[in-house]
Design a protein around this motif. Structure first.
Motif, PDB file in Angstrom:
ATOM      1  N   ARG A   1     -27.271   8.542  -9.713  1.00 21.44           N
ATOM      2  CA  ARG A   1     -28.595   8.411 -10.318  1.00 21.44           C
ATOM      3  C   ARG A   1     -28.772   7.076 -11.022  1.00 21.44           C
ATOM      4  N   ASP A   2     -27.670   6.359 -11.213  1.00 21.32           N
ATOM      5  CA  ASP A   2     -27.718   5.041 -11.848  1.00 21.32           C
ATOM      6  C   ASP A   2     -27.752   3.968 -10.769  1.00 21.32           C
ATOM      7  N   PRO A   3     -28.847   3.204 -10.652  1.00 22.45           N
ATOM      8  CA  PRO A   3     -28.928   2.178  -9.594  1.00 22.45           C
ATOM      9  C   PRO A   3     -27.800   1.162  -9.648  1.00 22.45           C
ATOM     10  N   TRP A   4     -27.375   0.787 -10.846  1.00 17.10           N
ATOM     11  CA  TRP A   4     -26.298  -0.195 -10.957  1.00 17.10           C
ATOM     12  C   TRP A   4     -24.978   0.376 -10.451  1.00 17.10           C
ATOM     13  N   SER A   5     -24.716   1.658 -10.669  1.00 19.91           N
ATOM     14  CA  SER A   5     -23.502   2.283 -10.153  1.00 19.91           C
ATOM     15  C   SER A   5     -23.536   2.337  -8.629  1.00 19.91           C
ATOM     16  N   VAL A   6     -24.700   2.664  -8.068  1.00 21.80           N
ATOM     17  CA  VAL A   6     -24.842   2.659  -6.607  1.00 21.80           C
ATOM     18  C   VAL A   6     -24.630   1.256  -6.066  1.00 21.80           C
ATOM     19  N   PHE A   7     -25.112   0.266  -6.795  1.00 30.17           N
ATOM     20  CA  PHE A   7     -24.908  -1.135  -6.405  1.00 30.17           C
ATOM     21  C   PHE A   7     -23.420  -1.466  -6.360  1.00 30.17           C
ATOM     22  N   ASP A   8     -22.679  -1.059  -7.393  1.00 29.56           N
ATOM     23  CA  ASP A   8     -21.230  -1.263  -7.416  1.00 29.56           C
ATOM     24  C   ASP A   8     -20.563  -0.577  -6.229  1.00 29.56           C
ATOM     25  N   PHE A   9     -20.943   0.663  -6.001  1.00 30.99           N
ATOM     26  CA  PHE A   9     -20.354   1.459  -4.922  1.00 30.99           C
ATOM     27  C   PHE A   9     -20.583   0.779  -3.574  1.00 30.99           C
ATOM     28  N   ALA A  10     -21.801   0.290  -3.332  1.00 32.37           N
ATOM     29  CA  ALA A  10     -22.125  -0.349  -2.059  1.00 32.37           C
ATOM     30  C   ALA A  10     -21.310  -1.617  -1.854  1.00 32.37           C
ATOM     31  N   ILE A  11     -21.138  -2.415  -2.900  1.00 33.49           N
ATOM     32  CA  ILE A  11     -20.383  -3.664  -2.771  1.00 33.49           C
ATOM     33  C   ILE A  11     -18.920  -3.388  -2.452  1.00 33.49           C
ATOM     34  N   VAL A  12     -18.322  -2.430  -3.151  1.00 31.94           N
ATOM     35  CA  VAL A  12     -16.921  -2.094  -2.888  1.00 31.94           C
ATOM     36  C   VAL A  12     -16.783  -1.487  -1.499  1.00 31.94           C
ATOM     37  N   ALA A  13     -17.740  -0.658  -1.074  1.00 30.00           N
ATOM     38  CA  ALA A  13     -17.681  -0.058   0.258  1.00 30.00           C
ATOM     39  C   ALA A  13     -17.747  -1.127   1.340  1.00 30.00           C
ATOM     40  N   ILE A  14     -18.619  -2.130   1.151  1.00 30.67           N
ATOM     41  CA  ILE A  14     -18.691  -3.229   2.118  1.00 30.67           C
ATOM     42  C   ILE A  14     -17.371  -3.983   2.183  1.00 30.67           C
ATOM     43  N   SER A  15     -16.717  -4.142   1.035  1.00 33.14           N
ATOM     44  CA  SER A  15     -15.439  -4.856   1.002  1.00 33.14           C
ATOM     45  C   SER A  15     -14.349  -4.113   1.754  1.00 33.14           C
ATOM     46  N   LEU A  16     -14.480  -2.792   1.902  1.00 28.95           N
ATOM     47  CA  LEU A  16     -13.461  -1.990   2.584  1.00 28.95           C
ATOM     48  C   LEU A  16     -13.638  -1.973   4.098  1.00 28.95           C
ATOM     49  N   LEU A  17     -14.794  -2.467   4.586  1.00 26.48           N
ATOM     50  CA  LEU A  17     -15.018  -2.471   6.025  1.00 26.48           C
ATOM     51  C   LEU A  17     -14.021  -3.400   6.713  1.00 26.48           C
ATOM     52  N   PRO A  18     -13.560  -3.050   7.920  1.00 28.30           N
ATOM     53  CA  PRO A  18     -12.598  -3.914   8.621  1.00 28.30           C
ATOM     54  C   PRO A  18     -13.207  -5.264   8.956  1.00 28.30           C
ATOM     55  N   ALA A  19     -12.401  -6.296   8.821  1.00 27.93           N
ATOM     56  CA  ALA A  19     -12.875  -7.667   9.058  1.00 27.93           C
ATOM     57  C   ALA A  19     -12.219  -8.264  10.287  1.00 27.93           C
ATOM     58  N   THR A  20     -12.053  -7.436  11.303  1.00 23.01           N
ATOM     59  CA  THR A  20     -11.447  -7.901  12.552  1.00 23.01           C
ATOM     60  C   THR A  20     -12.363  -7.535  13.706  1.00 23.01           C
ATOM     61  N   GLY A  21     -12.186  -8.225  14.835  1.00 22.98           N
ATOM     62  CA  GLY A  21     -12.964  -7.925  16.017  1.00 22.98           C
ATOM     63  C   GLY A  21     -14.440  -8.203  15.819  1.00 22.98           C
ATOM     64  N   PRO A  22     -15.303  -7.314  16.329  1.00 21.04           N
ATOM     65  CA  PRO A  22     -16.749  -7.534  16.208  1.00 21.04           C
ATOM     66  C   PRO A  22     -17.239  -7.541  14.768  1.00 21.04           C
ATOM     67  N   LEU A  23     -16.470  -6.901  13.875  1.00 19.00           N
ATOM     68  CA  LEU A  23     -16.885  -6.821  12.472  1.00 19.00           C
ATOM     69  C   LEU A  23     -16.346  -7.974  11.630  1.00 19.00           C
ATOM     70  N   GLN A  24     -15.806  -9.006  12.293  1.00 19.84           N
ATOM     71  CA  GLN A  24     -15.227 -10.121  11.545  1.00 19.84           C
ATOM     72  C   GLN A  24     -16.273 -10.840  10.696  1.00 19.84           C
ATOM     73  N   VAL A  25     -17.540 -10.786  11.139  1.00 19.11           N
ATOM     74  CA  VAL A  25     -18.599 -11.432  10.363  1.00 19.11           C
ATOM     75  C   VAL A  25     -18.737 -10.790   8.988  1.00 19.11           C
ATOM     76  N   LEU A  26     -18.343  -9.522   8.860  1.00 22.09           N
ATOM     77  CA  LEU A  26     -18.447  -8.842   7.568  1.00 22.09           C
ATOM     78  C   LEU A  26     -17.461  -9.388   6.553  1.00 22.09           C
ATOM     79  N   ARG A  27     -16.489 -10.172   7.013  1.00 24.87           N
ATOM     80  CA  ARG A  27     -15.532 -10.757   6.084  1.00 24.87           C
ATOM     81  C   ARG A  27     -16.234 -11.626   5.047  1.00 24.87           C
ATOM     82  N   ALA A  28     -17.294 -12.323   5.499  1.00 23.60           N
ATOM     83  CA  ALA A  28     -18.028 -13.189   4.569  1.00 23.60           C
ATOM     84  C   ALA A  28     -18.755 -12.372   3.509  1.00 23.60           C
ATOM     85  N   LEU A  29     -19.045 -11.103   3.791  1.00 25.83           N
ATOM     86  CA  LEU A  29     -19.768 -10.280   2.830  1.00 25.83           C
ATOM     87  C   LEU A  29     -18.902  -9.879   1.641  1.00 25.83           C
TER      88      LEU A  29
END
Length: 262
Positions: free
Chosen positions: A72-100
């Protein structure tokens, strides 16, 4: 759970996370250098993964303490989204996500109250800024149509079509090479062209952009008043409220004078 809640809400925990965010921002910047990565790539990668692990533990702990209220806290959701993006694999087709991963730097916003106030003010200013953007688009369109008719034949590379004219006028809004690249060449065939362009610059760059500044300043003041109201427990007083109170005081004074004269 109470112990975990005290740890999560402790000021020292926030300071540690803040330091780790800054360190992580520095490491992400260092990883852009091939020479540094060639020498220290291994340690930097380990440090990056360790910091990410701490972020994940912190998010999980906050979820365990706050449960559904976390989302319910937008800032907490913001934190969660950033950490979740950081956990995405940065190899293969998703290598572009490394910059995120650099988005983790934005966690500074959630940890620094002053930054949260600034961002909150900017978000609050978006409706007013949207109206000003529409006004700017109208000004650009009107002047682009006029410029295409006036200067399109002699300067097709700058005003040959409506699209090109819009781009050229947008360059004028930023004041990038406005004199040497646009105005002076136009004055070679149209001596009084400076009147048109100076008028456009005054309307767009000076007037409309100052409206942007005014909207942002008002939003910052409203955010500041809200913060003071939260600290003191008193509702914020707007200018309309003050004017209404002033009118009431004037009416009461006039009534007292009328009674005194009677």
């Amino acid at each position: 759970m109470s112990v975990l809640a005290r740890i999560v809400g402790h000021p020292l925990t926030e300071r540690v996370i803040l330091v780790l965010v800054v360190v992580n921002a520095i490491t992400l910047g260092l990883e852009t250098s091939p020479s540094i990565m060639a020498r220290y790539g291994g340690p930097l990668h380990l440090l990056d993964q360790a910091i990410l692990a701490v972020f994940v533990v912190e998010i999980v702990a906050r979820l365990a303490v706050r449960r559904l209220s976390f989302f319910r806290d937008p800032w907490s959701v913001f934190d969660f989204a950033i950490v979740a993006i950081s956990l995405l694999p940065a190899t293969g087709p998703l290598q572009v996500l490394r910059a995120l991963r650099v988005l983790r730097v934005f966690r500074l916003i959630t940890l620094a109250p002053s930054l949260k106030r600034v961002v909150g003010a900017l978000v609050g200013a978006l409706p007013g800024m949207g109206s000003i953007v529409v006004l700017l688009m109208l000004v650009l369109y009107v002047f682009a149509v006029m410029a295409t008719h006036l200067y399109g034949a002699d300067m097709p590379e700058k005003f040959g079509t409506l699209g090109i004219s819009l781009f050229t006028l947008f360059q004028l809004v930023t004041l990038d090479g406005w004199s040497g690249e646009i105005v002076k060449p136009a004055m070679e065939t149209h001596p009084y062209a400076w009147i048109f362009f100076i008028t456009f610059i005054l309307v767009s760059s000076f007037t409309v952009f100052n409206l942007f500044i005014g909207v942002v300043v008002n939003a910052m003041q409203a955010e500041h008043d809200l913060e003071i109201a939260e600290r003191t427990g008193r509702p914020p007083v707007s200018m309309d409220d003050l004017m209404q109170e002033l009118k009431q005081l004037r009416a009461e004074v006039a009534e007292l004078k009328g009674r005194g004269g009677a």
